[in-house]
Design an enzyme around this catalytic site. Sequence first.
Site, PDB file in Angstrom:
ATOM      1  CB  CYS A   1      78.039  14.971  41.648  1.00  0.00           C
ATOM      2  SG  CYS A   1      79.687  14.275  41.931  1.00  0.00           S
TER       3      CYS A   1
ATOM      4  CG  HIS B   1      76.494  13.934  46.297  1.00  0.00           C
ATOM      5  ND1 HIS B   1      75.810  13.425  45.218  1.00  0.00           N
ATOM      6  CD2 HIS B   1      77.812  13.790  46.022  1.00  0.00           C
ATOM      7  CE1 HIS B   1      76.677  12.977  44.326  1.00  0.00           C
ATOM      8  NE2 HIS B   1      77.893  13.195  44.785  1.00  0.00           N
TER       9      HIS B   1
END
Length: 193
Positions: A42, A158
């Site tokens: 991320c 994620h």
Amino acid sequence: YFPSGGVFASNNQKYFKCCKKFMEFAMKETDNGNYMPIWGGCMGMQQMMIIADGNDDLKNLLTKFDSFNNLLCKLNITKDGMNSRMLENIPQEFINKLQHEKCTLNNHMMGISPSRFKLHRRLNKMFKIISTSKCRKHKNFVSTIEARDYPFYGVQWHPERADDMEYLGQFFADEVWKNKQKCRVEKKYKLEF
């Protein structure tokens, strides 16, 4: 591992500089035959892209996307993605799942579109786009990257928050084991209970 979370290039220069030095170190080590992989998750991937771009443009390289608050997305795997190190040994049924089910968890407000990515010559020279995804407003963003000449990988999503993404964790563990450095651990502290 360049983690996700609240610390980012624009709000913590020390962290950004540390990531930049580590990425430069990993490139040098890999060039010298010591395989040194990096995984960016991320915000970690975002920092890798800013570093690869070479301009330290902490405010303008990335743009806003409506991909926060646990947005589940599909991956649109590119031709480069189908031929990537990251996906080459992953079972086809898992690839099908990534492409056809909204199973990748996204929690980011910033990212980069594929067209903007390709306009930035150094970024595009360093990394190839493995996949893209769409935010709530149907705007495409780069969701997975892989360095062309280094064992560097980034995911805007994620996989660490899902139980069925072990293939990616195993892939990166296998990459880490390619590093032949030996650690010497010295006992410095005595624990007392």
